[in-house]
Write an enzyme that holds these catalytic residues in place. Structure first.
Site, PDB file in Angstrom:
ATOM      1  N   GLY A 364       0.402  -0.694  -0.079  1.00  0.00           N
ATOM      2  CA  GLY A 364      -0.038  -0.052   0.165  1.00  0.00           C
ATOM      3  C   GLY A 364       0.733   1.114   0.145  1.00  0.00           C
ATOM      4  O   GLY A 364       0.298   1.877   0.238  1.00  0.00           O
ATOM      5  N   THR A 365       2.579   1.032  -0.363  1.00  0.00           N
ATOM      6  CA  THR A 365       3.737   1.861   0.200  1.00  0.00           C
ATOM      7  C   THR A 365       4.169   2.884  -0.946  1.00  0.00           C
ATOM      8  O   THR A 365       4.182   2.276  -2.060  1.00  0.00           O
ATOM      9  CB  THR A 365       4.978   1.359   0.450  1.00  0.00           C
ATOM     10  OG1 THR A 365       4.447   0.422   1.886  1.00  0.00           O
ATOM     11  CG2 THR A 365       6.135   2.121   1.005  1.00  0.00           C
ATOM     12  N   VAL A 366       4.754   4.074  -0.540  1.00  0.00           N
ATOM     13  CA  VAL A 366       5.215   4.999  -1.788  1.00  0.00           C
ATOM     14  C   VAL A 366       6.548   5.297  -1.457  1.00  0.00           C
ATOM     15  O   VAL A 366       6.878   5.590  -0.368  1.00  0.00           O
ATOM     16  CB  VAL A 366       4.340   6.168  -2.116  1.00  0.00           C
ATOM     17  CG1 VAL A 366       2.798   5.895  -2.990  1.00  0.00           C
ATOM     18  CG2 VAL A 366       4.100   6.896  -0.984  1.00  0.00           C
TER      19      VAL A 366
END
Length: 517
Positions: A364, A365-366
């Site tokens: 769900g 990481t950027v």
């Protein structure tokens, strides 16, 4: 991985030795790179307005919460490594468990692990404070100015891009199915239209998120922890069974940390110390250093076997020893000792092993990266974990709260056992590489437990196989999961896969290697 999208004014990113087949960005005045082009463009515009790399990173990070909300959000955590021209600084922007939550309480309910949805896995969001703390130490432009582009995208709308639309649809559809309890009532109104996620090209707006971003900007993040936004979070928790309190929010702090490092064949690799899992990559690199990768082809059986086995041992140690350093004794120096690496390396033979932790105390990481014309560089990562995190969205704010509490253990006596006001084991990790006191640059990957494995593979491709950043990131990757199970991306030869299988590796070829994280 980084370098998926890059917009440049022109920072000179010269390959370490010789150019690869896939040349990366060449620029002279600055660069911003991340997974969504609108966010990268915002960071680039901040550089054009006279901001530095930290300003660009903050603006990009805030914009990513809007244009890629299925991977990160205002209610998540963040970590950063900053090169100021002479040294690397680390910021741990992870939040803590509610003071009213303990492992014993959950064990008394018959639970053996935390759920991944609802209030129980919610920890205090650390990202807004991390943005402000980075700005206080290194920023140049006014803080509110850095968050305004994100607020404008939330207010005026943006066209949803293909990868974001795909991930968003998974979260709103199968990912939200059967979540009908009161704490989930705010999710669909905030992140769907009539219960459906936006499709590719749809214009998406969220006025509540715009308002929250502006309040964070104008108050220097204080409103999020002490003001109206905080009050909304607490009131929603109290009315729907959550344990997040006003005191939990008001007492939150980021932590400036000394990054941990190891030298790998003349290059210094930098990571955030525990409670992050970056130490797993450093342990694995120390083990791998004892194998002569230069004598074998990049995607040969030996090269992959040595990397996989080293990574297994690094993970086994991380999963045993990584925890909140304020509340647990973590033998970081011993884990990073070259002598300990020799001991662990002796466990690697010709066949795959099922790893276990060592005993270092016996001996769900950027993701985004930014650089400016003055040489400041930033490796920054933020996430809600598992897409939209807990799927608890605070009405009227646009804030989806993270579910980082799933990183805790409920095992009695474990270093990472859930405890009040404790920070959990964290998957998101920024990386940085230097050589002889000079910056090579920021790097990193996205996707839960693939992150330290991606760090190792990026360093190996760069240092051992002399590839520029883009060529390194384009290589097929592996991800060890558990036991002898390994996922590999297409691109490894059938002969090598057969030989790895013969050595005991249980392989699955897939192009869906990353996971939320």
């Amino acid at each position: 991985m980084t370098m998926q999208t890059a917009h440049q004014l022109g920072l000179n990113l010269t390959p370490l030795t010789r150019p690869g087949a896939h040349q990366g960005v060449i620029a002279g005045n600055g660069v911003v790179t991340t997974s969504q082009p609108l966010a990268a463009q915002v960071g680039l515009d901040i550089l054009r307005r006279g901001g530095n790399a930290v300003d660009a990173a903050i603006a990009t990070a805030a914009t990513l919460t809007v244009v890629e909300p299925c991977s990160n959000g205002i209610g998540g955590d963040a970590f950063a490594l900053v090169w100021d021209g002479t040294s690397v600084h680390g910021l741990n922007g992870s939040g803590r468990a509610p003071a009213a939550l303990s492992a014993a309480t959950l064990r008394d309910r018959g639970m053996t692990q935390l759920p991944n949805r609802g209030w129980l896995p919610v920890t205090v969001p650390g990202a807004p404070a991390a943005w402000k703390d980075l700005h206080d130490r290194f920023g140049r432009l006014p803080f509110a100015q850095l968050l305004e582009p994100a607020a404008l995208y939330a207010e005026n709308g943006f066209a949803v891009s293909p990868v974001v639309a795909w991930s968003w649809q998974l979260q709103v559809g199968p990912g939200h199915k059967n979540l009908t309890q009161p704490e989930f009532a705010g999710f669909l109104p905030a992140f769907s239209r009539d219960g459906k996620a936006p499709a590719v090209g749809d214009i998406w707006r969220n006025q509540d998120m715009a308002n929250t971003l502006r309040s964070i900007g104008s108050s220097g993040s204080a409103d999020f922890y002490h003001g109206e936004v905080a009050a909304r979070m607490v009131a929603f928790a109290e009315s729907t069974g959550g344990l997040l309190s006003a005191a939990d929010l008001a007492t939150h702090t980021s932590t400036w940390v000394d990054p941990i490092t190891t030298n790998y064949r003349g290059f210094d690799v930098w990571e955030i110390p525990p409670n992050g899992q970056g130490i797993a990559a450093l342990i694995a690199l120390n083990i791998l250093e004892g194998f002569d990768l230069s004598s074998v082809a990049q995607h040969s059986t030996d090269a992959l076997h040595w990397q996989i086995e080293s990574m297994k041992l690094g993970f086994a140690d991380a999963q045993t020893f990584v925890a909140d350093p304020d509340l647990a004794d973590i033998p970081v120096a011993e884990l990073l000792s070259k002598d300990y690496a020799v001991q662990r390396r002796s466990l690697i033979g010709a066949t795959a092993i099922s790893p276990s932790a060592g005993d270092p105390e016996r001996g769900g990481t950027v993701l985004l990266a930014a650089a400016d014309r003055d040489g400041m560089m930033v490796s920054f990562i933020q996430s809600n974990y598992e897409g939209f995190g807990s799927h608890v969205v605070v009405p009227g704010t646009g804030v989806a709260l993270q579910n980082r509490g799933t990183g805790f253990s409920l095992q009695p006596g474990h270093r990472n056992e859930l405890a009040p006001s404790k920070r959990p084991f964290h998957t998101i990790i920024p990386g940085f590489l230097t050589q002889n006191g000079r910056a090579v640059g920021p790097f990193g990957v996205m996707g839960g437990h693939i992150q330290p494995q991606g760090h190792l593979q990026t360093v190996v491709n760069t240092v051992d196989y002399h590839q520029d950043p883009q060529a390194s990131l384009d290589q097929p990757r592996f991800r060890w999961d558990r036991g002898r199970e390994v996922l590999v991306e297409p691109g490894i030869s059938e002969a090598v896969l057969a030989q790895l299988s013969a050595r005991g590796h249980e392989l699955t070829v897939t192009d869906a290697l990353a996971q939320f994280g």
